[in-house]
Design a protein around this motif. Sequence first.
Motif, PDB file in Angstrom:
ATOM      1  N   ASN A  54      -7.854   8.989  -0.033  1.00  0.00           N
ATOM      2  CA  ASN A  54      -7.861   9.250   1.411  1.00  0.00           C
ATOM      3  C   ASN A  54      -9.279   9.190   1.984  1.00  0.00           C
ATOM      4  OD1 ASN A  54      -4.980   9.999   1.864  1.00  0.00           O
ATOM      5  ND2 ASN A  54      -5.458  11.518   0.287  1.00  0.00           N
ATOM      6  N   PRO A  55      -9.385   9.039   3.308  1.00  0.00           N
ATOM      7  CA  PRO A  55     -10.704   9.091   3.936  1.00  0.00           C
ATOM      8  C   PRO A  55     -11.461  10.351   3.496  1.00  0.00           C
ATOM      9  CG  PRO A  55      -9.044   8.490   5.563  1.00  0.00           C
ATOM     10  CD  PRO A  55      -8.306   8.814   4.296  1.00  0.00           C
TER      11      PRO A  55
ATOM     12  N   LEU B  11      -2.881  -4.945   6.040  1.00  0.00           N
ATOM     13  CA  LEU B  11      -2.835  -3.608   5.438  1.00  0.00           C
ATOM     14  C   LEU B  11      -2.686  -3.698   3.925  1.00  0.00           C
ATOM     15  CD1 LEU B  11      -2.389  -0.465   5.705  1.00  0.00           C
ATOM     16  CD2 LEU B  11       0.064  -0.997   5.688  1.00  0.00           C
ATOM     17  N   ASN B  12      -1.847  -4.622   3.475  1.00  0.00           N
ATOM     18  CA  ASN B  12      -1.427  -4.687   2.074  1.00  0.00           C
ATOM     19  C   ASN B  12      -2.274  -5.672   1.281  1.00  0.00           C
ATOM     20  OD1 ASN B  12       1.013  -2.939   2.146  1.00  0.00           O
ATOM     21  ND2 ASN B  12       1.624  -4.402   3.735  1.00  0.00           N
TER      22      ASN B  12
ATOM     23  N   ASP C  55      -7.264  -2.946  -2.622  1.00  0.00           N
ATOM     24  CA  ASP C  55      -8.308  -3.366  -1.691  1.00  0.00           C
ATOM     25  C   ASP C  55      -9.489  -2.414  -1.633  1.00  0.00           C
ATOM     26  OD1 ASP C  55      -7.197  -5.846  -1.035  1.00  0.00           O
ATOM     27  OD2 ASP C  55      -5.716  -4.863   0.213  1.00  0.00           O
ATOM     28  N   HIS C  56      -9.281  -1.126  -1.904  1.00  0.00           N
ATOM     29  CA  HIS C  56     -10.450  -0.250  -2.030  1.00  0.00           C
ATOM     30  C   HIS C  56     -11.380  -0.818  -3.105  1.00  0.00           C
ATOM     31  CE1 HIS C  56      -8.651   3.714  -0.218  1.00  0.00           C
ATOM     32  NE2 HIS C  56      -8.711   2.730   0.642  1.00  0.00           N
TER      33      HIS C  56
ATOM     34  N   ILE D  16      -0.575   4.839   7.427  1.00  0.00           N
ATOM     35  CA  ILE D  16       0.421   3.759   7.334  1.00  0.00           C
ATOM     36  C   ILE D  16       1.598   4.061   8.247  1.00  0.00           C
ATOM     37  CG2 ILE D  16       2.037   2.596   5.781  1.00  0.00           C
ATOM     38  CD1 ILE D  16       0.034   3.130   3.508  1.00  0.00           C
ATOM     39  N   GLU D  17       2.049   5.320   8.226  1.00  0.00           N
ATOM     40  CA  GLU D  17       3.179   5.694   9.095  1.00  0.00           C
ATOM     41  C   GLU D  17       2.820   5.546  10.577  1.00  0.00           C
ATOM     42  OE1 GLU D  17       4.013   9.667   7.782  1.00  0.00           O
ATOM     43  OE2 GLU D  17       4.815   8.947   5.861  1.00  0.00           O
TER      44      GLU D  17
ATOM     45  N   THR E  87      -7.224   0.617   8.141  1.00  0.00           N
ATOM     46  CA  THR E  87      -7.496   1.960   7.626  1.00  0.00           C
ATOM     47  C   THR E  87      -9.000   2.242   7.597  1.00  0.00           C
ATOM     48  OG1 THR E  87      -7.791   1.459   5.267  1.00  0.00           O
ATOM     49  CG2 THR E  87      -5.516   1.644   6.070  1.00  0.00           C
ATOM     50  N   HIS E  88      -9.316   3.520   7.611  1.00  0.00           N
ATOM     51  CA  HIS E  88     -10.698   4.019   7.567  1.00  0.00           C
ATOM     52  C   HIS E  88     -11.493   3.355   6.444  1.00  0.00           C
ATOM     53  CE1 HIS E  88     -13.726   7.094   6.363  1.00  0.00           C
ATOM     54  NE2 HIS E  88     -13.711   7.490   7.624  1.00  0.00           N
ATOM     55  N   ASP E  89     -10.961   3.349   5.241  1.00  0.00           N
ATOM     56  CA  ASP E  89     -11.786   2.896   4.127  1.00  0.00           C
ATOM     57  C   ASP E  89     -11.798   1.387   3.948  1.00  0.00           C
ATOM     58  OD1 ASP E  89     -12.881   5.378   3.450  1.00  0.00           O
ATOM     59  OD2 ASP E  89     -10.997   5.959   2.546  1.00  0.00           O
TER      60      ASP E  89
ATOM     61  N   LEU F 204       0.836  -1.200   0.000  1.00  0.00           N
ATOM     62  CA  LEU F 204       0.000   0.000   0.000  1.00  0.00           C
ATOM     63  C   LEU F 204       0.876   1.256   0.000  1.00  0.00           C
ATOM     64  CD1 LEU F 204      -2.907   0.891   0.001  1.00  0.00           C
ATOM     65  CD2 LEU F 204      -2.913   0.764   2.489  1.00  0.00           C
TER      66      LEU F 204
ATOM     67  N   ILE G 112       0.772   4.150  -3.005  1.00  0.00           N
ATOM     68  CA  ILE G 112       0.557   5.590  -2.834  1.00  0.00           C
ATOM     69  C   ILE G 112       1.678   6.362  -3.531  1.00  0.00           C
ATOM     70  CG2 ILE G 112       0.425   7.457  -1.145  1.00  0.00           C
ATOM     71  CD1 ILE G 112      -0.793   5.425   0.812  1.00  0.00           C
TER      72      ILE G 112
ATOM     73  N   ILE H  83      -7.995   6.445  11.748  1.00  0.00           N
ATOM     74  CA  ILE H  83      -9.237   7.003  11.194  1.00  0.00           C
ATOM     75  C   ILE H  83      -9.019   8.243  10.348  1.00  0.00           C
ATOM     76  CG2 ILE H  83     -10.912   5.891  12.686  1.00  0.00           C
ATOM     77  CD1 ILE H  83     -10.998   8.405  14.410  1.00  0.00           C
ATOM     78  N   HIS H  84      -9.174   9.412  10.949  1.00  0.00           N
ATOM     79  CA  HIS H  84      -9.251  10.624  10.135  1.00  0.00           C
ATOM     80  C   HIS H  84      -7.890  11.240   9.904  1.00  0.00           C
ATOM     81  CE1 HIS H  84     -13.607  10.515  11.438  1.00  0.00           C
ATOM     82  NE2 HIS H  84     -13.542  10.206  10.167  1.00  0.00           N
ATOM     83  N   THR H  85      -7.161  10.627   8.993  1.00  0.00           N
ATOM     84  CA  THR H  85      -5.845  11.096   8.621  1.00  0.00           C
ATOM     85  C   THR H  85      -5.606  10.598   7.204  1.00  0.00           C
ATOM     86  OG1 THR H  85      -3.515  11.041   9.265  1.00  0.00           O
ATOM     87  CG2 THR H  85      -4.759   9.022   9.605  1.00  0.00           C
ATOM     88  N   SER H  86      -4.646  11.190   6.520  1.00  0.00           N
ATOM     89  CA  SER H  86      -4.373  10.731   5.157  1.00  0.00           C
ATOM     90  C   SER H  86      -3.930   9.274   5.193  1.00  0.00           C
ATOM     91  CB  SER H  86      -3.298  11.592   4.516  1.00  0.00           C
ATOM     92  OG  SER H  86      -2.037  11.315   5.098  1.00  0.00           O
ATOM     93  N   LEU H  87      -4.119   8.574   4.095  1.00  0.00           N
ATOM     94  CA  LEU H  87      -3.736   7.162   4.041  1.00  0.00           C
ATOM     95  C   LEU H  87      -2.226   7.018   4.263  1.00  0.00           C
ATOM     96  CD1 LEU H  87      -4.886   4.364   3.636  1.00  0.00           C
ATOM     97  CD2 LEU H  87      -4.615   4.643   1.177  1.00  0.00           C
ATOM     98  N   ARG H  88      -1.478   7.952   3.704  1.00  0.00           N
ATOM     99  CA  ARG H  88      -0.025   7.933   3.885  1.00  0.00           C
ATOM    100  C   ARG H  88       0.348   8.001   5.373  1.00  0.00           C
ATOM    101  NH1 ARG H  88       4.034   9.724   0.022  1.00  0.00           N
ATOM    102  NH2 ARG H  88       2.432  10.357  -1.453  1.00  0.00           N
TER     103      ARG H  88
ATOM    104  N   PHE I 121      -7.200  15.673   5.008  1.00  0.00           N
ATOM    105  CA  PHE I 121      -6.689  14.303   5.244  1.00  0.00           C
ATOM    106  C   PHE I 121      -5.903  13.807   4.037  1.00  0.00           C
ATOM    107  CE2 PHE I 121     -11.067  13.546   7.410  1.00  0.00           C
ATOM    108  CZ  PHE I 121     -10.704  14.324   8.491  1.00  0.00           C
ATOM    109  N   GLY I 122      -4.987  14.626   3.540  1.00  0.00           N
ATOM    110  CA  GLY I 122      -4.199  14.192   2.390  1.00  0.00           C
ATOM    111  C   GLY I 122      -4.528  15.025   1.166  1.00  0.00           C
TER     112      GLY I 122
END
Lengths: 324, 324
Positions: free
Chosen positions: A201-202, B200-201, A264-265, B166-167, B262-264, A162, A166, B158-163, A210-211
């Motif tokens: 992103n969310p 995650l992946n 996966d989305h 992951i971090e 992740t959120h989504d 993932l 990105i 939750i409410h953060t960028s996907l990048r 959020f990105g």
Amino acid sequence: MTSRPILLTMGDPVGIGPEIIVRAHAAGELQDAVVVGDPAVLARARLACGLPPVDLPVWQPPTLSDASLASLPWGCVDARAGAAAAACIVAATREVLAGRARAVVTAPIHKEALAAAGVGVPGHTELLQSLASEHVGRPLPVRMMLANDELRVVLVTIHTSLRRAIEALDTPGILETITITHEALQRFGLVAPRIAVAGLNPHAGEGGLFGDEEIRLITPAIEAARSRGIDARGPYAPDTVFMRARDTAARPGEFDAVVAMTHDHGLIPVKYLGVEQGVNLTLGLPLVRTSPDHGTAFDIAGRGLADPASLVAALRMARRLAPG
Amino acid sequence: MTSRPILLTMGDPVGIGPEIIVRAHAAGELQDAVVVGDPAVLARARLACGLPPVDLPVWQPPTLSDASLASLPWGCVDARAGAAAAACIVAATREVLAGRARAVVTAPIHKEALAAAGVGVPGHTELLQSLASEHVGRPLPVRMMLANDELRVVLVTIHTSLRRAIEALDTPGILETITITHEALQRFGLVAPRIAVAGLNPHAGEGGLFGDEEIRLITPAIEAARSRGIDARGPYAPDTVFMRARDTAARPGEFDAVVAMTHDHGLIPVKYLGVEQGVNLTLGLPLVRTSPDHGTAFDIAGRGLADPASLVAALRMARRLAPG
């Protein structure tokens, strides 16, 4: 056989591929298809499924010469199994590219076995892409579509972590995905396909909170596609766009396909209702290729339990897209 | 009212929150609930829905003093709307923490409006976490659960960028999520909850080929949870684990909840069949908090079209978890 056949690769010999093939054959679904694989492997699968010996049309390519395949243990990653699976895909794809067969349908392979065999590509899609690019003499962009009766999804990134997915996102790649999707849907008979583009992103970034990939990369690709006359819209929040695209008798879908940024989305919603009817299509190739959307299911391989429904759906889809 | 009430915050005054509240009230679903909000905003929502003026139980907290709220345009991000929404959440949560009410149900807010108001947290979950942590005098870990009739999902990030999500992943955070999920499901009445942990992946990393977070971070968390007696399993491929957990009459779910990274990954399957029955629960707090799992729907706000079904489901869930 009067028309050119559909070639059906056996997949990983120790996965459920051979079993779903012999069960699809027993159900009368192979019709104009020829299996590309090892006859002994298929005979073992018939035994596993309790099916009588029958006249299954099998072509054993000359590159498939490992006599030990039918004695490998079921459900274990094995380099020999990976090499054999790859040899069948290569042989079948070359036949179709040469015009001697009309489509390729692929039974599942195991990516670790492929890697153990040193094949050098992570999966079917990349292997077919490499063969087709070599054939036409230039790199061909391809994309993976997953489709069932109510949802079609096309993926911008696929078999990579993932984190790398990105990093790999860029506007040209997203635009190319939208364009390939548009052209494929037109070939499926839709005059003006409605394409939804999911965010990464969310909440599709919630306006940058959020990105920023939506603002930097995705929106410019949508705008470029629209300027070419493609009905692409978004970026939409990933958590609701698939539900909105879902096409049912009770509620018509708002879109004909969704472009998803990550593996996966896109695959979570396609598989959520059950994988039985899902079909995987490779878009962008100069040939029709479909496959079931499940894996080798090593946990049940050799036990006669595997369900051929997704393979049957893949065969039917190949027939529809490449009429004989 | 003999028992302590459930407090229902009005949400963003220019979103669909006020409308779903007055419609739930008209359907007889408010019962023991008191709305925390602005009476003029709720009166405007009744007008928008074509409902007669009725005796809606409303508590206007002293911190909610902006007289202009009911004249703000529907469906536009507005700092005053965000500030008012936040004031209601803060007031309602403090009442529940002080023991004067038994649960809080929150109508949707808009994150950009919250940010415009300078609230300093991205959403409900973080705001409630901050208030509850302040109340108990130590930082409380919380997690978001989304639940409908067939699937329960708990989110690690939750409410953060996907990048950044992951971090932010680490073994303690994943273990904490599993533990919070386990304890919450036990409070829901399940003696030995079966918890699936999604990877995650793609393909849960396919043995390290597509990312190593499963090996480095997720598997150690699962093992630590198991050593504490929690029935946690995985990491499973994200694209099939939700389907496997789905509990229907035709096929019982294999798990009682799925922990998603992740959120989504988590929200796509919960929402895929339609958002009407989805409920959002905040786990880990010393209070019961539920909410509908949809947003402010600015595109239809003020038009009397919003469906109160998810809010009604959230009210019923709050009643079940915090009996009067």
